[in-house]
Write a protein that holds these residues in place. Structure first.
Motif, mmCIF file in Angstrom:
data_model
loop_
_atom_site.group_PDB
_atom_site.id
_atom_site.type_symbol
_atom_site.label_atom_id
_atom_site.label_comp_id
_atom_site.label_asym_id
_atom_site.label_seq_id
_atom_site.Cartn_x
_atom_site.Cartn_y
_atom_site.Cartn_z
ATOM 1 N N ARG A 98 10.421 -7.069 11.399
ATOM 2 C CA ARG A 98 10.418 -6.699 9.990
ATOM 3 C C ARG A 98 10.014 -7.864 9.086
ATOM 4 O O ARG A 98 9.220 -7.715 8.156
ATOM 5 N N GLN B 238 6.336 -8.369 9.252
ATOM 6 C CA GLN B 238 5.646 -7.289 8.569
ATOM 7 C C GLN B 238 5.593 -7.551 7.071
ATOM 8 O O GLN B 238 4.539 -7.395 6.432
ATOM 9 N N GLN B 239 6.717 -7.964 6.516
ATOM 10 C CA GLN B 239 6.769 -8.187 5.079
ATOM 11 C C GLN B 239 5.954 -9.407 4.662
ATOM 12 O O GLN B 239 5.348 -9.421 3.585
ATOM 13 N N TYR C 57 5.585 -1.263 3.790
ATOM 14 C CA TYR C 57 6.357 -2.294 4.485
ATOM 15 C C TYR C 57 7.221 -3.125 3.542
ATOM 16 O O TYR C 57 8.259 -3.643 3.947
ATOM 17 N N THR D 206 10.107 0.209 1.868
ATOM 18 C CA THR D 206 10.009 1.440 2.650
ATOM 19 C C THR D 206 10.752 2.597 1.994
ATOM 20 O O THR D 206 10.247 3.730 1.944
#
Length: 591
Positions: free
Chosen positions: A246, A249-250, A283, A286
Motif C-alpha cells: 500500500r 502504491q501511494q 490508490y 480508495t
C-alpha cells in the motif's frame, strides 16, 4: 468496487460517414461510439488490475526482483536478433507476440519484431512482483504507443525501454541492431526514469512549484517521443499497481498525479491524463473513490442522455448538417472529485457531469450545430466556452455549452471537428493518426519538436504568473499549438534544447537531496552556488558528472550540478543515480 451498469445509450452513425481506420480515437466516430456509462464501467475496469500483471520492477520500482545478468542478457539478445526469434507454437513469448499482433498490425513490422525478440531475450527469467514475465510490461507499453499510432521506431523503443537499466544492454548494442534513433529514445527514457526515481526519493511531488519545474526539464532536455514512451510506461505501471504494498502504491500514485498526469495534459493527451488521474485517485483515497463511483452510478441519468442524443441527431438531420457522431459521455471520477473539493459543491450541483459530444465536419459546422443546440434547449447563462476561437495552450479546441433538459438536469454539450477530436484525445501524437496513409510519418519529428518548443516556452513564461495556463486566451498563431506541416529543412529539426529567451532550470544535487532551481538566462555556476546552504565551504563541483574548473561557466536548461564536500566521503544513492545516468549520456556522446 461498485457494480458496473449497463447503458442503453447508442450512437447512430450518419449515413454519409466514410469508413475510418480501426483506431481508438476514430472508433469514437464510428457506428458504435462509447456510451457514457460504459466509459465509467471501462474506467472502473482499468482500475482493477488483471491478476496476471503487476508493477514494473524497472527503474520505476523500489522492489527487488530477479537479478539482471548484464552480459548474458546482451548475448541472448544479440543471438535472438540474429536468429530472428522463435515463433514456436505454445511458447509464452510467441503467444504474447501473437496477442499483440491481433491488436496492432505494427507488430508485424520487421524492426518491431526484432525489438520484441531482443527484449524477450534480455528480460528472460525476470519477473514482476506478481510472478509474471517482465516482458509483459514491455509489450503493453509498446501496445499503448501503437494505440496512439506511433511508428516502428517508437514502438520498438517502447519494447526495449527497460533493457538498459534492467537487463544490461548498452547504447552501442541497441544502436548497432536497431539504429541510433531507437537507441537515443531508449536512453532518453532511461534518463527520465532516473530523474523520476530521484524525484520520488525527494518527494518532489509535494512541492508544487518544483514539480512544475521538473516537468519543464523533462520536456526541454529529452526527445518528446521519449517522454511519450515514459508516459506509456507509467500508465501501464499504474494500471497494474495492485501487487505492490500500500505505501508504495501511494508513493507512485502521488508522483504520478503531480508530475506525470499534468505532463500528459501539457502534451494534450487527455485520454491518458484522465486514466492516470482516476487511477491515482483510486490508490490515494480508495474510500472516496468508491463512494463517488457508487454515487455517479446512481446519479447518472441514462434515459436522459439517450433522449438528448436522439433529439439532437434528428435536428441535425432535418437541418441537413453533416456530422460524424453524437454520443453520450460523463465527467471523469477524479474531475468530479476535484471540482467538488475546489468549489465546495455537491455532485448534483456540478453542471457538466452529464454530457453529449458532437463531431462535425468543419469549424463553421461547429457554430451551426451550436445554434441548433440552443434552439432545442434553454441555455444556462455563463456556461458557454469557445475554445475554438481561444484554444487552450495544449492545443485543445471545442465549443462547450450547458443547457437545461426537460428533466431539469444540466447537460453539457461539446461540439468539435474530427481533427479537433483527434487532437483532444491524443494531443502531441495526433498527427500520427491524422489522415493516416496520406501524411508522411517522417514529418512527425519536427512537428513534435515545434509543439514541445512552444509548450516549454509557454510554461517557462508562465511560472511567475497568477493565471492558470488553461485560462490563457491569447489567440495569436504562436500561442495555438496545432500541428503544422514542415519541410525537410525545417528550422525546428530535432535537437534537445529549449530556445526560449527566459529562465533556465537546473537540477541541484546537494546533501543527498535534489532540487530544481530556477535561474535567469545567462546565469553561471557561481550564481547557483550562492543559493546553496554550503556556500562558502570547501566544495568540489561536478556539472553533468564532469569536474568543474570554471565557476563562471554558463548554465543551460536541464544541467545537473553536484556539490560534493571536499573531504572524502562515500557517495550516497542519489549521487550514484546521477553518475549512472550520465554514464549513459557519455556513452551516447561517444558513439
Amino acid at each position: 468496487m461498485p457494480p458496473s451498469i449497463a447503458c442503453s445509450v447508442k450512437c447512430r452513425p450518419h449515413p454519409r460517414l466514410a469508413p475510418q481506420p480501426p483506431a481508438a480515437a476514430l472508433e469514437l466516430l464510428a457506428a458504435r461510439c462509447a456510451p457514457a456509462a460504459a466509459e465509467l464501467r471501462a474506467a472502473s475496469a482499468r482500475c482493477r488490475s488483471p491478476p496476471s500483471l503487476s508493477l514494473s520492477l524497472s527503474s520505476d520500482s523500489a522492489e527487488p526482483r530477479a537479478p539482471c545478468r548484464g552480459t548474458p542478457s546482451a548475448r541472448r539478445a544479440r543471438a535472438a536478433v540474429a536468429a530472428g526469434g522463435d515463433d514456436g507454437d505454445g511458447d509464452p513469448a510467441a503467444l504474447m507476440l501473437a496477442g499483440a499482433l491481433s491488436r496492432y498490425a505494427i507488430f508485424r513490422d520487421d524492426l518491431v519484431r526484432r525489438a520484441f525478440f531482443a527484449a524477450e531475450a534480455a528480460h528472460r527469467g525476470q519477473v514482476r512482483a506478481s510472478g509474471d514475465p517482465y516482458l509483459e510490461h514491455c509489450v503493453e507499453t509498446a501496445a499503448l504507443l501503437a494505440e496512439l499510432g506511433a511508428g516502428p521506431a517508437v514502438v520498438a523503443a517502447g519494447l526495449l525501454h527497460d533493457t538498459v537499466d534492467d537487463a544490461g544492454l548498452d547504447y552501442g548494442f541497441i544502436s548497432e541492431q536497431f539504429g541510433a534513433g531507437v537507441a537515443d529514445l531508449v536512453k532518453g527514457v532511461s534518463n527520465l526514469s532516473h530523474f523520476s526515481k530521484l524525484a520520488r526519493r525527494n518527494d518532489t511531488a509535494s512541492r508544487m512549484d518544483e514539480a512544475d519545474r521538473l516537468r519543464i526539464v523533462f520536456l526541454a532536455t529529452e526527445d518528446a517521443r521519449a517522454v511519450l514512451i515514459k508516459l506509456a510506461d507509467r500508465l501501464h505501471n499504474m494500471r497494474t499497481l495492485d501487487s505492490l504494498p500500500r505505501i508504495k502504491q501511494q508513493c507512485f500514485a502521488k508522483e504520478t498525479l503531480e508530475i506525470f498526469a499534468p505532463l500528459a495534459n501539457q502534451l494534450g493527451i487527455l485520454n491518458w491524463k484522465e486514466q492516470l488521474e482516476n487511477l491515482c485517485f483510486k490508490y490515494l483515497d480508495t474510500d472516496k473513490f468508491d463512494e463517488l463511483s457508487t454515487n455517479l452510478l446512481e446519479f447518472y441519468n441514462r434515459d436522459m442522455i439517450t433522449a438528448a442524443t436522439r433529439r439532437l441527431e434528428q435536428a441535425l438531420d432535418v437541418r441537413g448538417l453533416f456530422y460524424y457522431a453524437v454520443y453520450g459521455r460523463h465527467k471523469s471520477i477524479y474531475s468530479i472529485h476535484s471540482k467538488m473539493a475546489r468549489k465546495k459543491l455537491a455532485m448534483d450541483e456540478i453542471y457538466d457531469i452529464h454530457g453529449v459530444r458532437v463531431i462535425v465536419n468543419n469549424r463553421s459546422d461547429c457554430f451551426a450545430a451550436l445554434e441548433i443546440v440552443h434552439h432545442l434547449w434553454p441555455r444556462i447563462p455563463g456556461k458557454f466556452k469557445d475554445y475554438i476561437s481561444s484554444p487552450k495552450t495544449n492545443g485543445y479546441q471545442s465549443l462547450h455549452t450547458v443547457v437545461l433538459t426537460k428533466e431539469l438536469l444540466p447537460l453539457e454539450i461539446q461540439i468539435r471537428t474530427r481533427d479537433m477530436h483527434l487532437q483532444a484525445e491524443f494531443g502531441i501524437a495526433a498527427h500520427w493518426r491524422y489522415k493516416e496513409g496520406v501524411r508522411n510519418r517522417s514529418s512527425s519529428v519536427p512537428e513534435i519538436v515545434e509543439w514541445v518548443r512552444k509548450v516549454v516556452t509557454c510554461q517557462c513564461e508562465s511560472l511567475h504568473t497568477d493565471h492558470p495556463l488553461s485560462l490563457v486566451s491569447d489567440t495569436s498563431p504562436s500561442n495555438i499549438h496545432t500541428i503544422r506541416s514542415h519541410s525537410n529543412v525545417c528550422p525546428f529539426s530535432y535537437s534537445k534544447q529549449c530556445d526560449h529567451s527566459g529562465l533556465v532550470l537546473v537540477i541541484l544535487l546537494e546533501n543527498e537531496k535534489m532540487s530544481v532551481q530556477e535561474l535567469p538566462k545567462n546565469s553561471t555556476i557561481s550564481d547557483l552556488l550562492k543559493r546553496s546552504s554550503n556556500y562558502g565551504m570547501p566544495l568540489r563541483l561536478r556539472l553533468n558528472c564532469q569536474v568543474v574548473h570554471n565557476w563562471n561557466q554558463e548554465l543551460k536548461m536541464g544541467d545537473v550540478l553536484e556539490l560534493i564536500p571536499s573531504t572524502p566521503c562515500k557517495y550516497g544513492s542519489h549521487t550514484r543515480e546521477f553518475h549512472q545516468m550520465f554514464d549513459h549520456r557519455l556513452a551516447v556522446s561517444q558513439s
